[in-house]
Write an enzyme that holds these catalytic residues in place. Structure first.
Site, PDB file in Angstrom:
ATOM      1  N   ASP A 173       0.616  -1.303  -0.200  1.00  0.00           N
ATOM      2  CA  ASP A 173      -0.072  -0.025   0.080  1.00  0.00           C
ATOM      3  C   ASP A 173       0.755   1.307  -0.003  1.00  0.00           C
ATOM      4  O   ASP A 173       0.616   2.373   0.812  1.00  0.00           O
ATOM      5  CB  ASP A 173      -0.870  -0.157   1.094  1.00  0.00           C
ATOM      6  CG  ASP A 173      -1.652  -1.347   1.335  1.00  0.00           C
ATOM      7  OD1 ASP A 173      -2.242  -1.763   0.505  1.00  0.00           O
ATOM      8  OD2 ASP A 173      -2.051  -1.874   2.529  1.00  0.00           O
ATOM      9  N   GLU A 217     -11.691  -0.421  -3.181  1.00  0.00           N
ATOM     10  CA  GLU A 217     -10.896   0.248  -2.117  1.00  0.00           C
ATOM     11  C   GLU A 217      -9.937   1.178  -2.497  1.00  0.00           C
ATOM     12  O   GLU A 217      -9.684   1.611  -3.462  1.00  0.00           O
ATOM     13  CB  GLU A 217     -10.496  -1.057  -1.108  1.00  0.00           C
ATOM     14  CG  GLU A 217      -9.536  -2.027  -1.896  1.00  0.00           C
ATOM     15  CD  GLU A 217      -9.086  -3.114  -0.811  1.00  0.00           C
ATOM     16  OE1 GLU A 217      -9.478  -3.082   0.070  1.00  0.00           O
ATOM     17  OE2 GLU A 217      -8.290  -4.031  -1.375  1.00  0.00           O
TER      18      GLU A 217
HETATM   19  O1  FUB Z   1      -3.277  -3.813   3.267  1.00  0.00           O
HETATM   20  C1  FUB Z   1      -4.315  -4.088   3.658  1.00  0.00           C
HETATM   21  C2  FUB Z   1      -5.631  -3.888   2.613  1.00  0.00           C
HETATM   22  O2  FUB Z   1      -5.225  -4.523   1.222  1.00  0.00           O
HETATM   23  C3  FUB Z   1      -5.420  -2.498   2.132  1.00  0.00           C
HETATM   24  O3  FUB Z   1      -5.868  -1.656   3.163  1.00  0.00           O
HETATM   25  C4  FUB Z   1      -6.155  -2.425   0.912  1.00  0.00           C
HETATM   26  O4  FUB Z   1      -6.032  -1.279   0.113  1.00  0.00           O
HETATM   27  C5  FUB Z   1      -5.546  -3.722   0.384  1.00  0.00           C
HETATM   28  O5  FUB Z   1      -4.170  -3.267  -0.266  1.00  0.00           O
END
Ligand code: FUB
Length: 449
Positions: free
Chosen positions: A33, A210
């Protein structure tokens, strides 16, 4: 043995220098991320920090596990410094330190203060009896920290993956996800909402969305996010005329991972007129896609502002100093047959990769090596070859001048072999390493002196 000197030392597979520009950019820990920012001319990277679930903590072994955040910095996208842990779950008053859920963060500067936003504590009671994440803020006077966490998460937010945009008029916005992608105004203090969060309409209605990350370029606002259109995430984007939209779905920035990594997560910077995409993949953990690593590749816009698709590379971006360890397995090009790469140690993947040249004339090309202006006299190659082998290093192209011809001794262990070089020219060059023997040869790195 005229032109080379064998260094008898069996090279222990030396701890890989984790801080190099080739992809993935950090090699001594997992970094998912990646949120990249430029503060005071320096590039800062705020990733989340994947770890393997510790034993005895009643944690799922097959899920994300994150206890803290590091910050990294670089002046050139090539050499990265790890400034260590800036926020950890034990030190945030509102976080339950048994949850190991410090997911994708972001950081922004306002009036000389640095605001680090992070989702955590997946057990917070949310609307409709659901449990989920809060989003907290930690504040520092310098990008490297120390960061002081606020005692409570931001009131009115239940979600993950915060991202902040400060518009040209000074208004700050927070974006985050929880099923939909939401946006709200932030107060001048950057710690409280100044409007009710609203779900951004007209984004794909099917498949997980997301990880929002927004930026403005030439008056166009780009809302980018990972989305599961098929089975795993790919990076998509929408364009709009204001930070709160409306946004129109426009296209795909990066296709699904060839290694089947279920997630991806993006950020963007412009440096010296070039745009860069930061993203993650799981090449350093091919069997477990919840241990991910940050990467960088260049990106380009079309005249109408749309984004050209980015293909992930091993080589990444930036120049590599000829006098540093050149990991040629992060290649730019290779011969169609006889050249491959693999992890040196599949159990301890932080030891990195090796190049295998297993037939005569198999080759691998590594671009953008900076030879500077200082005199270069020799090259070291860390290699192993059970039956001995011969390598040639060519400058710029496969039929370009031969920098060095290196005879490798018979050895199943790694050995560093040193050889004199000729034909070297100052400046930036591509290298082509060619096997001139039928015997298979494995190469870990090469380095000029
Ligand atoms: O790293 C955990 C989760 O996986 C993140 O918050 C999302 O964006 C995905 O990358």
């Amino acid at each position: 043995m005229k032109n080379f000197k064998l260094i008898i030392t069996v090279a222990a597979i030396i701890g890989i220098n984790s801080l190099s520009a080739q992809n993935p950019i950090i090699r001594d820990q997992f970094t998912a991320d990646p949120s990249a920012r430029i503060f005071n001319g320096k590039i800062y990277l705020f990733p989340s920090h994947d770890i393997k679930a510790p034993e005895g903590k009643n944690l799922r072994k097959d899920w994300f596990c994150m206890a803290d955040y590091h910050v990294f910095s670089s002046d050139n996208l090539t050499d990265w410094t790890d400034h260590g842990v800036i926020v950890s779950q034990e030190k945030v008053p509102w976080v339950d330190s048994t949850t190991y859920s410090m997911w994708a963060p972001d950081c922004i500067e306002r009036n000389g203060k640095y605001y680090f936003y992070f989702p955590a504590n997946k057990n917070i009671a949310g609307p409709n009896g659901r449990k989920g994440f809060g989003i907290g803020v930690a504040v520092a006077d310098k990008p490297e920290g120390p960061y002081i966490p606020q005692p409570e998460p931001i009131q009115g937010i239940f979600g993950i993956d915060p991202n902040i945009l400060i518009d040209k008029d000074g208004q700050a916005y927070i974006y985050y996800s929880m099923g939909n992608i939401f946006v709200a105004k932030l107060k001048e203090n950057m710690l409280e909402l100044d409007s009710e969060p609203v779900a951004i309409p007209d984004l794909p209605s099917k498949g997980l969305k997301e990880g929002p990350w927004t930026f403005e370029r030439n008056g166009i606002y780009y809302l980018t996010f990972p989305h599961v259109e098929n089975k795993i995430e790919r990076l998509e984007y929408a364009m709009g005329n204001s930070p709160m939209g409306p946004f129109k779905m426009t296209g795909v920035i990066m296709d699904e991972s060839p290694l089947n990594c279920w997630t991806n997560h993006q950020s963007f910077i412009e440096k010296d007129g070039q745009w860069y995409l930061f993203y993650h993949q799981n090449e350093m953990s091919p069997k477990f896609d919840k241990n991910r690593s940050a990467c960088i590749d260049s990106m380009f816009f079309n005249a109408d502002g749309t984004i050209q698709k980015v293909t992930p590379t091993f080589r990444g971006v930036g120049l590599i100093n000829a006098k540093g360890k050149i990991e040629i397995d992060r290649y730019s090009l290779k011969s169609e047959s006889g050249a491959s790469i693999s992890l040196i140690d599949t159990v301890s993947s932080f030891s990195g990769w090796k190049t295998i040249l297993d037939s005569k004339n198999a080759w691998i090309q590594y671009n953008s090596v900076d030879f500077g202006t200082e005199k270069i006299k020799s090259v070291q190659v860390n290699a192993s070859s059970k039956n001995g082998g011969i390598l040639e290093i060519h400058l710029d192209k496969i039929d370009g001048p031969i920098l060095s011809k290196i005879t490798l001794p018979k050895s199943s262990d790694w050995k560093i072999v040193e050889s004199k070089i000729s034909n070297v020219k100052p400046g930036t060059h591509n290298l082509i390493i060619v096997s001139k023997d039928e015997n298979p040869v494995e190469v870990d790195w090469i380095q000029f002196e």
